[in-house]
Design an enzyme around this catalytic site. Structure first.
Site, mmCIF file in Angstrom:
data_model
loop_
_atom_site.group_PDB
_atom_site.id
_atom_site.type_symbol
_atom_site.label_atom_id
_atom_site.label_comp_id
_atom_site.label_asym_id
_atom_site.label_seq_id
_atom_site.Cartn_x
_atom_site.Cartn_y
_atom_site.Cartn_z
ATOM 1 N N LYS A 22 0.840 -1.210 0.000
ATOM 2 C CA LYS A 22 0.000 0.000 0.000
ATOM 3 C C LYS A 22 0.874 1.258 0.000
ATOM 4 O O LYS A 22 0.645 2.196 -0.762
ATOM 5 C CB LYS A 22 -0.905 0.028 1.229
ATOM 6 C CG LYS A 22 -1.531 1.391 1.503
ATOM 7 C CD LYS A 22 -2.305 1.417 2.783
ATOM 8 C CE LYS A 22 -1.531 1.555 4.038
ATOM 9 N NZ LYS A 22 -1.117 2.922 4.413
ATOM 10 N N ASN A 23 1.913 1.280 0.832
ATOM 11 C CA ASN A 23 2.715 2.491 0.982
ATOM 12 C C ASN A 23 3.704 2.718 -0.157
ATOM 13 O O ASN A 23 4.412 3.718 -0.167
ATOM 14 C CB ASN A 23 3.423 2.486 2.343
ATOM 15 C CG ASN A 23 2.423 2.683 3.456
ATOM 16 O OD1 ASN A 23 1.266 3.044 3.209
ATOM 17 N ND2 ASN A 23 2.841 2.445 4.680
ATOM 18 N N CYS A 120 -4.586 12.826 13.417
ATOM 19 C CA CYS A 120 -4.711 11.403 13.069
ATOM 20 C C CYS A 120 -4.617 10.615 14.370
ATOM 21 O O CYS A 120 -4.002 11.073 15.328
ATOM 22 C CB CYS A 120 -3.569 11.048 12.125
ATOM 23 S SG CYS A 120 -3.178 9.318 12.019
ATOM 24 N N ARG A 125 1.137 14.483 13.098
ATOM 25 C CA ARG A 125 1.534 14.249 11.706
ATOM 26 C C ARG A 125 1.462 15.492 10.834
ATOM 27 O O ARG A 125 0.766 15.494 9.809
ATOM 28 C CB ARG A 125 0.735 13.104 11.102
ATOM 29 C CG ARG A 125 0.871 11.816 11.899
ATOM 30 C CD ARG A 125 0.195 10.669 11.238
ATOM 31 N NE ARG A 125 0.906 10.196 10.071
ATOM 32 C CZ ARG A 125 0.474 9.174 9.314
ATOM 33 N NH1 ARG A 125 -0.661 8.573 9.618
ATOM 34 N NH2 ARG A 125 1.146 8.768 8.285
ATOM 35 N N ASP A 309 5.239 0.545 12.005
ATOM 36 C CA ASP A 309 4.012 -0.098 11.519
ATOM 37 C C ASP A 309 3.898 -1.558 11.947
ATOM 38 O O ASP A 309 2.898 -2.212 11.638
ATOM 39 C CB ASP A 309 3.931 0.007 9.981
ATOM 40 C CG ASP A 309 3.760 1.444 9.514
ATOM 41 O OD1 ASP A 309 3.933 1.690 8.305
ATOM 42 O OD2 ASP A 309 3.486 2.309 10.369
ATOM 43 N N ARG A 401 -8.316 -0.671 5.144
ATOM 44 C CA ARG A 401 -7.539 0.397 4.506
ATOM 45 C C ARG A 401 -6.212 -0.115 3.962
ATOM 46 O O ARG A 401 -5.665 0.422 3.014
ATOM 47 C CB ARG A 401 -7.240 1.518 5.511
ATOM 48 C CG ARG A 401 -8.461 2.306 5.940
ATOM 49 C CD ARG A 401 -8.041 3.540 6.672
ATOM 50 N NE ARG A 401 -7.057 4.294 5.881
ATOM 51 C CZ ARG A 401 -6.482 5.406 6.325
ATOM 52 N NH1 ARG A 401 -6.774 5.833 7.543
ATOM 53 N NH2 ARG A 401 -5.614 6.045 5.577
HETATM 54 C C1 EPZ Z 1 4.627 6.891 6.304
HETATM 55 O O1 EPZ Z 1 3.859 7.939 6.886
HETATM 56 C C2 EPZ Z 1 3.686 5.688 6.211
HETATM 57 N N1 EPZ Z 1 2.548 6.051 5.392
HETATM 58 C C3 EPZ Z 1 3.220 5.309 7.609
HETATM 59 O O2 EPZ Z 1 2.435 4.122 7.512
HETATM 60 C C4 EPZ Z 1 4.418 5.002 8.467
HETATM 61 O O3 EPZ Z 1 3.999 4.779 9.780
HETATM 62 C C5 EPZ Z 1 5.393 6.196 8.470
HETATM 63 O O4 EPZ Z 1 5.756 6.553 7.132
HETATM 64 C C6 EPZ Z 1 6.675 5.900 9.217
HETATM 65 O O5 EPZ Z 1 7.306 4.776 8.716
HETATM 66 C C7 EPZ Z 1 2.695 6.027 4.036
HETATM 67 O O6 EPZ Z 1 3.743 5.761 3.482
HETATM 68 C C8 EPZ Z 1 1.488 6.375 3.225
HETATM 69 P P1 EPZ Z 1 6.659 10.295 8.332
HETATM 70 P P2 EPZ Z 1 4.402 9.455 6.884
HETATM 71 O O7 EPZ Z 1 6.486 11.571 7.595
HETATM 72 O O8 EPZ Z 1 5.251 9.650 5.710
HETATM 73 C C9 EPZ Z 1 7.003 13.731 11.597
HETATM 74 C C10 EPZ Z 1 0.600 2.684 7.866
HETATM 75 O O9 EPZ Z 1 0.271 2.121 8.911
HETATM 76 N N2 EPZ Z 1 6.853 14.695 10.498
HETATM 77 O O10 EPZ Z 1 7.810 9.449 7.994
HETATM 78 O O11 EPZ Z 1 3.251 10.326 7.095
HETATM 79 C C11 EPZ Z 1 5.747 12.882 11.836
HETATM 80 O O12 EPZ Z 1 4.803 13.546 12.613
HETATM 81 C C12 EPZ Z 1 1.054 4.153 7.911
HETATM 82 O O13 EPZ Z 1 0.626 2.155 6.738
HETATM 83 C C13 EPZ Z 1 6.925 16.045 10.770
HETATM 84 O O14 EPZ Z 1 7.103 16.454 11.917
HETATM 85 O O15 EPZ Z 1 5.319 9.447 8.191
HETATM 86 C C14 EPZ Z 1 6.319 11.647 12.503
HETATM 87 O O16 EPZ Z 1 6.472 11.861 13.854
HETATM 88 C C15 EPZ Z 1 0.788 4.806 9.218
HETATM 89 N N3 EPZ Z 1 6.775 16.915 9.727
HETATM 90 C C16 EPZ Z 1 7.680 11.498 11.814
HETATM 91 O O17 EPZ Z 1 8.000 12.770 11.247
HETATM 92 C C17 EPZ Z 1 6.574 16.493 8.441
HETATM 93 O O18 EPZ Z 1 6.447 17.328 7.526
HETATM 94 C C18 EPZ Z 1 7.724 10.444 10.717
HETATM 95 O O19 EPZ Z 1 6.619 10.623 9.890
HETATM 96 C C19 EPZ Z 1 6.520 15.126 8.188
HETATM 97 C C20 EPZ Z 1 6.656 14.234 9.231
#
Ligand code: EPZ
Length: 431
Positions: A22-23, A120, A125, A309, A401
């Site tokens: 999915k990701n 969320c 996020r 995850d 999902r």
């Molecule tokens: C991706 O989310 C995945 N989703 C998530 O999977 C996964 O948990 C996550 O990466 C971490 O591995 C998809 O790929 C669609 P991040 P993403 O930006 O990209 C902070 C699932 O279960 N951050 O790597 O949204 C954020 O809050 C889902 O399939 C900022 O502060 O995660 C978090 O604490 C859930 N500012 C950390 O970084 C930003 O602009 C990592 O988030 C972006 C992120």
């Protein structure tokens, strides 16, 4: 709303197949925005988030088709005309990853309007790092009425250092940089396999990228990209979930059609916990356990560390392990929603800040529990597979999902799961 009824107590035995990731599919579908030609993707999982992405692209004017094939389905996406480059709130509110269209839209049509993703279940996020990166590439970004509006005649190359490792942030800016004027250097990038998967597609479309899979990615912008055909990687989180299912049920399971090189952190923890794990080749792994597992600490990290995850699923396993272990969540600030539901089933878990202490083994008893997010749902399914009696899981739409026909797959290896309610309205295959 659909529910699962699960009777616990059956060891899982046999072979279970993994669907596409999915990701990976989500950013790869968004990448089709970058060209007016057709992009054909195969191994796209049939899950709710993909349906949402399809609706998102169609709402912007893209043609998205599904060719159901013997061997595999093929999704065709053509973004020749993007009449309405807007990611509407109704769609974005159901799936945060909708923000992945921001970079490609600005790069391709010079303008994007994307609803700000709200809060969320697992954390705040924010997407501030996406915004800051695009501004460094010359985009003007304003925020009004819950929408972000980004504009740029043509983005230019930039030197971007991410304050924090972000998966979709890396993907979003990568997609912006491939059509930018000049070179973009990105540092402290995410190294997740999904980033590498997206990069392989972009390169097949004519992009010039070096370093994907490492912390430093260099992109030479080009003026145009062309169509391509690409097969999405298997889902490493679905594969990891099945490995835990085999170990927690004292089963003997072959997880097939996966990419074993993406599973190292999960396999290492299962081996430490006393499960027998055998990598059978690049795309299959066997897990066996006699149910006597040892408690082992985990800490979630960015790839190649232990994936966040998989944290909830691992916690379900820890409830059955001998001794005490600590599960530390370092990526998201609120990713213990499954704890109270597991405690309702009889688990012994105490949370202190971002660490949960799990004492086991606990004899879980079946209960009515509530799914709160995608991976928390998986953890409840795993717990119900070993609980004494019949559990009822509510709001399994969270599960749909990101897991394709999970109940059918698990029933295929001996689980007793029934879905109450309909999954999707039947969809007419494309003529
Ligand atoms: C991706 O989310 C995945 N989703 C998530 O999977 C996964 O948990 C996550 O990466 C971490 O591995 C998809 O790929 C669609 P991040 P993403 O930006 O990209 C902070 C699932 O279960 N951050 O790597 O949204 C954020 O809050 C889902 O399939 C900022 O502060 O995660 C978090 O604490 C859930 N500012 C950390 O970084 C930003 O602009 C990592 O988030 C972006 C992120």
């Amino acid at each position: 709303m659909d529910k699962f009824v699960i009777r616990g107590g059956n060891p899982l035995v046999g072979t279970i197949r993994v669907s596409g990731a999915k990701n990976s599919a989500l950013p790869c579908m968004a990448a089709a925005i970058l060209t007016e030609d057709v992009v054909t993707l195969s191994n796209i999982p049939r899950v709710r988030d993909i349906e949402t992405e399809r609706k998102l692209l169609q709402s912007m004017g893209a043609e998205v088709g599904l060719r159901e094939g013997e061997a595999q389905d093929r999704t065709t996406i053509c973004c020749r005309t993007l009449s309405d480059p807007v990611a509407k709130y109704e769609i974005v509110k159901t799936m945060r990853a909708s923000s992945l269209v921001l970079g490609p839209l600005v790069a391709r049509v010079g303008m994007a309007r994307v609803a700000m993703p709200g809060g969320c279940a697992i954390g705040g996020r924010p997407i501030d790092l996406h915004i800051r990166g695009l501004e460094k590439m010359g985009a003007t970004i304003t925020q009004e009425h819950g929408y972000l509006e980004a504009r740029a005649d043509r983005l230019h190359g930039a030197h971007i250092v991410f304050d924090k490792i972000t998966v979709t942030g890396t993907e979003d800016l990568l997609m912006a940089a491939v059509l930018a004027d000049g070179e973009t250097l990105m540092e402290n990038c995410a190294r997740e396999p999904e980033v590498t998967d997206l990069t392989a597609l972009l390169k097949a479309m004519g992009a010039k990228i070096q370093g994907a899979g490492t912390s430093t990615i260099r992109v030479q912008g080009v003026s145009k990209l062309h169509g391509a055909e690409y097969r999405i990687n298997p889902d490493r989180i679905e594969a990891g979930t099945f490995l835990i299912a085999g170990a927690i049920t004292a089963g003997d399971l072959i997880v097939a059609n996966c990419n074993t090189s993406h599973l190292r952190a999960v396999i290492a923890k299962l081996l430490q916990a006393g499960a027998r794990v055998e990598v059978l080749g690049p795309d299959a792994v066997r897990v066996r356990s006699d149910g006597k597992l040892r408690a082992v600490d985990i800490t979630t990290e960015e790839y190649p560390g232990f994936p966040t995850d998989m944290q909830a699923q691992y916690m379900a396993l820890a409830t059955q392990a001998q001794g005490e272990c600590r599960v530390t969540e370092n990526i998201f600030e609120n990713r213990f929603m499954h704890v109270q539901e597991l405690v309702r089933m009889g688990a012994n878990i105490k949370v202190d800040g971002n660490t949960a202490t799990v004492r086991g083994p606990a004899q879980l008893s079946a209960a009515a529990v509530m799914c709160s997010d995608l991976r928390a749902s998986a953890s409840l399914v795993l717990a119900a597979l070993v609980a004494d009696g019949e559990s009822v899981l509510d709001r399994v739409y969270h599960m749909d999902r990101g897991y394709e026909r999970i109940e059918e797959k698990l029933c295929g290896v001996g689980a007793q799961i029934q879905r109450l309610g309909n999954l999707f309205a039947p969809r007419e295959p494309e003529s």
